[in-house]
Design an enzyme around this catalytic site. Structure first.
Site, PDB file in Angstrom:
ATOM      1  N   ASP A 321       0.835  -1.192   0.000  1.00 47.44           N
ATOM      2  CA  ASP A 321       0.000   0.000   0.000  1.00 47.44           C
ATOM      3  C   ASP A 321       0.878   1.253   0.000  1.00 47.44           C
ATOM      4  O   ASP A 321       1.859   1.336   0.749  1.00 47.44           O
ATOM      5  CB  ASP A 321      -0.889  -0.022   1.245  1.00 47.44           C
ATOM      6  CG  ASP A 321      -1.786   1.178   1.358  1.00 47.44           C
ATOM      7  OD1 ASP A 321      -2.668   1.340   0.496  1.00 47.44           O
ATOM      8  OD2 ASP A 321      -1.606   1.973   2.307  1.00 47.44           O
ATOM      9  N   GLU A 358       1.766  -0.495  -5.040  1.00 48.28           N
ATOM     10  CA  GLU A 358       0.850   0.580  -5.376  1.00 48.28           C
ATOM     11  C   GLU A 358       1.758   1.806  -5.497  1.00 48.28           C
ATOM     12  O   GLU A 358       2.159   2.385  -4.482  1.00 48.28           O
ATOM     13  CB  GLU A 358      -0.198   0.790  -4.290  1.00 48.28           C
ATOM     14  CG  GLU A 358      -1.187   1.888  -4.639  1.00 48.28           C
ATOM     15  CD  GLU A 358      -2.157   2.190  -3.510  1.00 48.28           C
ATOM     16  OE1 GLU A 358      -3.339   2.423  -3.801  1.00 48.28           O
ATOM     17  OE2 GLU A 358      -1.731   2.216  -2.339  1.00 48.28           O
TER      18      GLU A 358
END
Length: 589
Positions: A321, A358
């Site tokens: 993330d 990401e």
């Protein structure tokens, strides 16, 4: 990082003389190990730690054994960047087990890690054969009537034969789980009566989220929770399915300076968190705090956590993330050669483990798609946007203005692996293609809503993106018009068909294969309800869509031309890639 690095073997290691606890803190003046009575905050024994090389503090005690509950008491200097308080009991950042207290707090435990893997090993699926299924662990099985009620929404529910049969019939090769590190809900959400359903608020980077275990395992404690997680991985591996974890190392659940102090802030706030001289946090995550990965101890934390999950729990891959945060140096600028980004893909203990970024955060220069080192794959938001534009917004514009904004060329280069984004030596497998994800509209909602409908999130519809690149085909929301329904369902098939036939690694969002809707909510992170759980009560058209997606995945698996490992180049003949038999690679015929 060389083995001689003194910042090693942190946390608790069991020895013949009892357990040894090692904790890193550069600014602490004293640290005590507090042995706790189970299920209470009462300190039965206090033991001082000794500072050693590399600012690593340690203590060995026979009181540290399997089943022990413990905490840290840390003292240090005062000042704007510090948050020391020896009266506060803190979590060991490396705690392998976390248990609740009757008062609702958390305490570290020393779990029993014994487990019989029964010879189960990682499937080792090559990246070019990988089809990722992004799912929420609870939401995937919470409503499935074929899973026993006591197992629904749990690790055991994911590993149940009914769930495995569904995934294998669909044809996906890997389940990518939204965060399963132990997390908690933010204070703001708790006050509003909401929860952090997605889990992007990590309390501990080494312990499985206890609420995803069965009630029986939760009552038995951290040992049983850990065994249930391992059992899930074992059964998925035996079925040939890989497990990828969505991991959140960029920030912690301690939130901003007014948030709860549970671990890092009390151990060494000035070191672990990016902040100005006056103690103001430099936040590139939008979550209140940002770990400082210019710090070797923070880099070590990530690597040790990854090694633990990949080796002792046999996890097959990780999706990071806001991964741009992990590549920010001392000046807070992103560096593609950052030592942590390199170490993650070069560490010998992590070879063969899939690493997916990401590739952005919310800080300055945060969009870094295509800029990660070789060995990484990246979420390709440009692919997502072009597919949505081609199949939805271009059609809407053509209806309104008589012409679409873009031609076929920009679509073609995305279909071919986005070679204008990723370096030649990285190839198309650097691109993780997706048209939807947990964050945003579902595929069905993309063709049903022009606007987000997030009032239920408690922020007056301000949260969630306004740029959905969706098209409701003339009517906002559900419709009984048969022709409109037909057009919308065709648009969903177009989106998913393009996704599964493009070069790169496809990621399918759980529920898109049967047209799941979130009623126009494009930021359903705070809803643990039927809005976000997968429904298993499906209409005929949903079953038809499932068959279409299943067929597309089969075609992809059977046709190597749909999953190239290199970019095509004019004027050069290339050797065909090796074939995958399901166990090992073989030379092409």
């Amino acid at each position: 990082m060389p083995h001689a690095d003194p910042i090693r073997d942190l946390g608790v290691r069991l020895t013949a003389d009892g357990g040894e606890l090692r904790v890193w803190s550069a600014n602490a003046t004293s640290i005590e190990l507090c042995i706790l009575e189970p299920q209470s905050d009462w300190v039965a024994e206090r033991l001082p730690l000794t500072r050693g090389d590399g600012d690593v503090w340690s203590v060995t005690s026979p009181a540290l054994r399997v089943g022990t509950h413990y905490a840290l008491s840390v003292d240090g200097p005062k000042g704007a960047t510090h948050a020391f308080d020896p009266e506060r009991l803190l979590l060991d950042p490396y705690a392998r087990g976390l248990a609740r207290t009757p008062e609702g707090g958390w305490r570290a435990t020393v779990p029993d890690t014994d487990f019989d893997w029964g010879g189960a090993t990682r499937p080792g699926i090559p990246l070019d054969h990988t089809v990722i299924y992004e799912a929420h662990l609870k939401g995937l099985t919470r409503l499935n009537p074929e899973v026993p009620e006591q197992l629904r929404g749990t690790y055991a529910g994911l590993a149940h034969p009914a769930t495995i049969a569904y995934l294998t019939e669909l044809g996906v090769t890997a389940v990518e789980l939204l965060p399963v590190h132990q997390f908690v809900s933010e204070q703001r959400l708790t006050k509003m009566g909401l929860v952090n359903y997605w889990g992007y608020n990590t309390l501990g980077f080494f312990a499985p989220h206890a609420a995803y275990a069965t009630r029986e395992a939760q009552q038995a404690g951290p040992d049983a929770v850990l065994r249930e997680f391992k059992g899930m991985v074992k059964l998925l591996h035996e079925a040939g399915l890989e497990v990828i974890l969505d991991v959140v190392y960029n920030h912690t659940a301690e939130e901003g300076r007014g948030g709860p102090t549970t671990s890092f802030r009390g151990i060494d706030n000035a070191s672990y968190y990016r902040q100005d001289a006056d103690g103001t946090y430099i936040d590139t995550t939008g979550c209140g705090n940002t770990l400082d990965f210019a710090l070797p101890a923070a880099q070590r934390l990530v690597l040790d956590s990854l090694r633990y999950w990949a080796t002792e729990l046999q996890v097959d891959g990780f999706r990071f993330d806001l991964a741009a945060t992990l590549g920010r140096g001392a000046d807070a600028a992103f560096d593609p050669e950052h030592p942590l980004l390199r170490a993650i893909v070069e560490d010998l203990a992590l070879q063969g483990v899939k690493m997916i970024a990401e590739p952005w955060d919310v800080g300055f220069g945060g969009w870094q798609v295509g800029n990660f080192p070789r060995g990484w794959s990246e979420w390709n938001d440009g692919y997502r946007d072009r597919m949505r534009n081609f199949w939805l917004r271009d059609i809407a514009q053509a209806r309104a203005m008589g012409t679409a904004s873009e031609g076929i060329g920009s679509l073609a280069r995305r279909l071919a692996g986005s070679n204008h984004v990723f370096a030649l030596e990285r190839g198309p497998l650097a691109s993780v293609n997706f048209v939807t994800a947990h964050d945003g509209f579902t595929a069905a909602d993309l063709v049903t809503y022009d606007r987000k409908h997030n009032l239920g999130n408690g922020e007056n519809n301000r949260d969630g993106t306004n740029d959905n690149k969706s098209f409701n085909h003339g009517v906002e929301g559900p419709s009984d018009d048969p022709e409109l329904r037909r057009i919308r369902r065709k648009a969903v098939r177009n989106l998913l068909g393009t996704l599964l036939l493009s070069a790169g690694v496809p990621m399918l969002t759980a529920g898109d294969e049967f047209g799941r809707s979130q009623r126009g909510n494009n930021n359903a992170y705070c809803h643990d309800s039927e809005l976000t759980w997968l429904s298993w009560d499906r209409s005929d058209w949903q079953e038809d869509l499932f068959e279409v997606v299943k067929t597309l995945i089969r075609l992809r698996r059977e046709n190597p031309a749909l999953r190239p490992v290199r970019y095509g180049r004019w004027g050069r003949r290339r050797r065909a890639p090796a074939r995958w038999t399901g166990t090992t690679r073989t030379a092409p015929r």
